[in-house]
Enzyme design. Structure first.
Site, mmCIF file in Angstrom:
data_model
loop_
_atom_site.group_PDB
_atom_site.id
_atom_site.type_symbol
_atom_site.label_atom_id
_atom_site.label_comp_id
_atom_site.label_asym_id
_atom_site.label_seq_id
_atom_site.Cartn_x
_atom_site.Cartn_y
_atom_site.Cartn_z
ATOM 1 C CD GLU A 1 -2.597 1.003 2.867
ATOM 2 O OE1 GLU A 1 -3.556 1.935 2.788
ATOM 3 O OE2 GLU A 1 -2.250 0.667 3.631
ATOM 4 C CE LYS B 1 -7.870 1.579 3.537
ATOM 5 N NZ LYS B 1 -6.346 1.759 4.113
ATOM 6 C CB CYS C 1 -4.762 -1.054 3.908
ATOM 7 S SG CYS C 1 -4.057 -1.038 6.245
#
Length: 286
Positions: A50, A119, A160
């Site tokens: 990331e 995301k 994440c």
């Protein structure tokens, strides 16, 4: 099983735990070098961490943000094409239409973009006395599930904080994914507590492989990443794990082993769809 089928049931995954600094050009050149190194060791699919091209933090996102295509994605395209690998390009801060996103671009061995995952779940947490972080102060969330096909298996993508949401992994599994990849940057509070636990949980729940790519740890950074990039098998075992410094880890993904686990403990067939279900309200990016 034919010789070809046996060959296609196994492939090598490489996870690059990159040391990310404040100079974008250095981050990019190091990433390209490590992708080449991974390919040279027989990797078919390579993943980056990331925010691989920039420091992680709300004060950095706008400074390092790019449109897509842009400098970072052009380099990733070249790296995928030159090394003939599938490349999960970690994530970068993306600017589009006046908004910023935390976006992962996946490239095929021909260097063409396969998908873009923004995301979905923004990292907004407040652990008193330890860490407060609010991605939503600068970033906007994505709104699509993201999966891509390879000659080996179907792959689901998250970034994440997305890993904390079991429903997303379940939907990917129901759509036929056998590997989930999560570029991520857990920190020194959530890392030791939940990083490995979440990966093993997602793997066992869905009887598939889970891989995470973290930046290497930099104690001088304003946001200190936990490191410990990891690959977990469908039995919930850690089969490859990095330390805290920059390195590339490898795992041989065995889809026949995955099939064996699912046959031995057949939870998919035993699921009580008459009592409960997890459904997607929109189709995925695939």
């Amino acid at each position: 099983m034919s010789t070809l089928a046996k060959a296609m049931s196994k492939f090598r995954l490489a996870v690059v735990q990159l040391q990310v600094g404040g100079v974008k050009a250095d981050n990019l050149s190091r990433a390209k070098r490590l992708v080449k190194e991974a390919a040279g060791r027989g990797s078919n699919l390579v993943m980056l961490p990331e925010c691989f091209n920039s420091p992680y933090g709300t004060s950095f996102f706008s400074q390092y943000a790019e449109r897509i295509p842009g400098e970072s994605t052009e380099l990733l395209s070249e790296a995928a094409r030159e090394n003939q690998v599938y490349l999960v390009g970690g994530s970068i801060p993306e600017e589009d239409g006046g908004k910023l996103y935390n976006s992962c671009i996946v490239f095929g061995p021909d260097g063409k973009v396969i998908l873009k995952h923004r995301k979905i779940h923004l990292f907004d947490i407040d652990v008193p006395g330890k860490i407060r972080f609010q991605e939503s102060e600068t970033l906007s969330p994505g709104d699509t599930l993201s999966m891509f096909e390879t000659p080996f298996c179907k792959v689901g993508v998250g970034i994440c904080y997305d890993i904390r949401f079991a429903e997303l992994a379940q939907l990917y599994s129901r759509q036929g994914c056998q590997l989930l990849v999560y570029p991520g940057a857990f920190n020194m509070t959530t890392g030791p507590a939940h990083w490995e636990l979440l990966q093993r949980a997602r793997a066992v729940d869905n009887q598939l492989y889970v891989a995470t790519a973290s930046p290497a740890r930099d104690e001088s950074s304003s946001y200190v990443a936990w490191g410990h990039s990891t690959v977990v098998n469908p039995w919930g075992e850690v089969i490859s794990k990095a330390g805290t410094e920059e390195e590339v880890i490898y795992a041989d993904i065995d889809l026949q082993y995955l099939a064996d686990v699912r046959q031995q403990i057949p939870i998919t067939a035993q699921r009580r769809n008459d009592l409960y279900s997890v459904t997607s309200v929109q189709r995925g990016n695939s």
